[in-house]
Design an enzyme around this catalytic site. Structure first.
Site, short mmCIF file in Angstrom:
data_model
loop_
_atom_site.label_atom_id
_atom_site.label_comp_id
_atom_site.label_asym_id
_atom_site.label_seq_id
_atom_site.Cartn_x
_atom_site.Cartn_y
_atom_site.Cartn_z
N ARG A 185 -33.84 24.21 29.17
CA ARG A 185 -33.98 23.18 28.10
C ARG A 185 -34.83 22.08 28.34
NH1 ARG A 185 -28.03 21.85 26.15
NH2 ARG A 185 -29.02 19.50 25.97
N ARG A 193 -31.00 10.42 29.14
CA ARG A 193 -29.68 10.92 28.34
C ARG A 193 -28.38 10.19 29.07
NH1 ARG A 193 -30.45 17.08 29.21
NH2 ARG A 193 -28.36 16.99 28.00
N ARG A 231 -29.52 23.82 35.37
CA ARG A 231 -28.94 24.65 34.33
C ARG A 231 -30.12 25.61 33.69
NH1 ARG A 231 -26.40 21.93 29.24
NH2 ARG A 231 -28.36 20.74 29.18
N ARG A 287 -21.10 10.55 18.96
CA ARG A 287 -21.51 10.06 19.95
C ARG A 287 -21.85 8.51 19.85
NH1 ARG A 287 -24.29 15.09 21.82
NH2 ARG A 287 -25.47 14.51 23.77
N LYS A 330 -19.28 20.40 28.93
CA LYS A 330 -18.72 20.40 27.48
C LYS A 330 -18.86 21.67 26.63
CE LYS A 330 -20.84 16.72 25.67
NZ LYS A 330 -21.69 16.68 26.95
P1 AP5 Z 1 -22.72 22.38 30.28
O1 AP5 Z 1 -21.39 23.01 30.00
O2 AP5 Z 1 -24.12 22.91 29.63
O3 AP5 Z 1 -22.74 20.77 30.10
P2 AP5 Z 1 -22.76 20.04 28.47
O4 AP5 Z 1 -21.65 18.84 28.84
O5 AP5 Z 1 -22.33 21.00 27.53
O6 AP5 Z 1 -24.12 19.46 28.54
P3 AP5 Z 1 -25.08 19.03 27.60
O7 AP5 Z 1 -26.48 18.87 28.10
O8 AP5 Z 1 -25.24 20.59 26.57
O9 AP5 Z 1 -24.66 18.10 26.61
P4 AP5 Z 1 -25.39 17.08 26.04
O10 AP5 Z 1 -24.32 16.07 25.31
O11 AP5 Z 1 -26.42 16.15 26.60
O12 AP5 Z 1 -26.20 17.79 24.84
P5 AP5 Z 1 -26.27 18.31 23.54
O13 AP5 Z 1 -26.87 19.77 23.37
O14 AP5 Z 1 -24.69 17.79 22.82
O15 AP5 Z 1 -22.77 22.32 31.83
C1 AP5 Z 1 -24.07 21.86 32.53
C2 AP5 Z 1 -24.41 22.88 33.68
O16 AP5 Z 1 -23.46 22.56 34.63
C3 AP5 Z 1 -24.38 24.21 33.36
O17 AP5 Z 1 -25.58 24.66 34.16
C4 AP5 Z 1 -22.97 24.77 33.61
O18 AP5 Z 1 -23.05 26.08 34.44
C5 AP5 Z 1 -22.74 23.66 35.08
N1 AP5 Z 1 -21.38 23.44 35.04
C6 AP5 Z 1 -20.27 23.39 34.00
N2 AP5 Z 1 -19.17 23.14 34.72
C7 AP5 Z 1 -19.36 23.07 35.90
C8 AP5 Z 1 -18.32 23.06 36.95
N3 AP5 Z 1 -16.97 22.72 36.77
N4 AP5 Z 1 -18.89 22.89 38.24
C9 AP5 Z 1 -20.15 23.31 38.23
N5 AP5 Z 1 -21.20 23.68 37.41
C10 AP5 Z 1 -20.68 23.49 36.16
O19 AP5 Z 1 -27.31 17.20 22.76
C11 AP5 Z 1 -28.63 17.36 23.15
C12 AP5 Z 1 -29.53 16.33 22.19
O20 AP5 Z 1 -29.18 16.56 20.61
C13 AP5 Z 1 -28.98 14.85 22.40
O21 AP5 Z 1 -29.84 14.58 23.69
C14 AP5 Z 1 -29.37 14.32 21.07
O22 AP5 Z 1 -30.77 13.83 21.06
C15 AP5 Z 1 -29.02 15.33 20.25
N6 AP5 Z 1 -27.62 15.12 19.72
C16 AP5 Z 1 -26.86 16.08 19.78
N7 AP5 Z 1 -25.73 15.65 19.17
C17 AP5 Z 1 -25.89 14.43 18.62
C18 AP5 Z 1 -25.04 13.27 18.12
N8 AP5 Z 1 -23.85 13.26 17.66
N9 AP5 Z 1 -25.77 12.36 17.58
C19 AP5 Z 1 -26.96 12.06 18.04
N10 AP5 Z 1 -28.07 13.03 18.51
C20 AP5 Z 1 -27.16 14.02 19.03
#
Ligand code: AP5
Length: 215
Positions: free
Chosen positions: A160, A171, A127, A88, A13
């Site tokens: 991270r 997660r 990552r 979410r 994402k």
């Molecule tokens: P990346 O693009 O970083 O993936 P992502 O989907 O953004 O993953 P996140 O871990 O950031 O998502 P998340 O939803 O768990 O975390 P968030 O920060 O929102 O890609 C991942 C890796 O793959 C990278 O190394 C990239 O280079 C590689 N890659 C990408 N595309 C690729 C491809 N096509 N091929 C190969 N490799 C590829 O949330 C973190 C925490 O915050 C949550 O756990 C929760 O505690 C809290 N939180 C956030 N939002 C909320 C909410 N709305 N409600 C409640 N808690 C929340």
């Protein structure tokens, strides 16, 4: 244009948001990035969120809903925005519908990015991110030019704290329980498009671009 990127942790994402922002001149709102910033600055919200985030649990709905309400009221959101990591839960989605209704706005599209668990674990455990500018790397798929140094701003890359295998597995469990039901929720609204997140970043971006280009 108001768009939601929906998908399990690690499906890409954040990576796809970087490309969408550039091509479609839209701003990205990542709840994860906002929360990490609050944690870094040791704010009241950050202190509350930290314990949930470190365990891979969701931060309580009321905190997130208030945070999004404030964020989308800012002037830079006037021409639309891309949500990454929100909503979410069904409760967050319902509150978001109400927020938009009150503003006389409507959601254009929800893009669900689908990737299998084994690939997600490999993507997240390898990552590395830049703590300064937020650039995202992968030790195998997208390594920085210089070992552990950000190509863009020269900062030292970090892992991270929620990217260790056990936390990633939790997660994924949390995603299946609380966030996956949103697929059905938005399908019923006729807003959902699904894409495979497998293949390289450009291939996945091509699929997403096609959908956004038709809006
Ligand atoms: P990346 O693009 O970083 O993936 P992502 O989907 O953004 O993953 P996140 O871990 O950031 O998502 P998340 O939803 O768990 O975390 P968030 O920060 O929102 O890609 C991942 C890796 O793959 C990278 O190394 C990239 O280079 C590689 N890659 C990408 N595309 C690729 C491809 N096509 N091929 C190969 N490799 C590829 O949330 C973190 C925490 O915050 C949550 O756990 C929760 O505690 C809290 N939180 C956030 N939002 C909320 C909410 N709305 N409600 C409640 N808690 C929340």
């Amino acid at each position: 244009m108001i768009v939601i990127l929906l998908g399990a942790p690690g499906v890409g994402k954040g990576t796809q948001s970087e490309n969408i922002v550039k091509k479609f001149s839209i701003i990205q709102i990542s709840t994860g990035d906002i929360l990490r910033n609050e944690v870094k600055n040791q704010t009241g919200l950050g202190e509350k969120a930290k314990t949930y985030m470190e365990k891979g649990e969701l931060v309580p709905d009321e905190l997130i809903i208030k945070m999004i309400e404030n964020r989308i009221s800012k002037t830079d959101c006037a021409n639309g925005f891309l949500l990454d990591g929100f909503p979410r839960t069904i409760e967050q989605a319902k509150s978001f519908d109400q927020m938009l209704e009150q503003k006389g706005l409507s959601l254009d599209k929800v893009i669900y990015i689908d990737v299998n668990d084994d690939e997600i674990i490999e993507r997240l455990t390898l990552r590395r991110v830049c703590p300064t500018c937020g650039a995202i790397y992968h030790l195998k798929n997208k390594p920085p030019k210089q070992d552990m140094i950000c190509d863009i701003c020269g900062s030292k890359l970090v892992q991270r704290s929620d990217d260790i295998k056990e936390t990633v597995e939790n997660r994924l469990k949390v995603f299946k329980e609380h966030t996956k039901p949103l697929i059905d929720y938005y399908e019923k609204q006729g807003k959902l498009s699904s894409v495979s997140g497998l293949g390289n970043v450009d291939e996945v971006f091509g699929r997403i671009s096609k959908i956004l280009g038709n809006l």
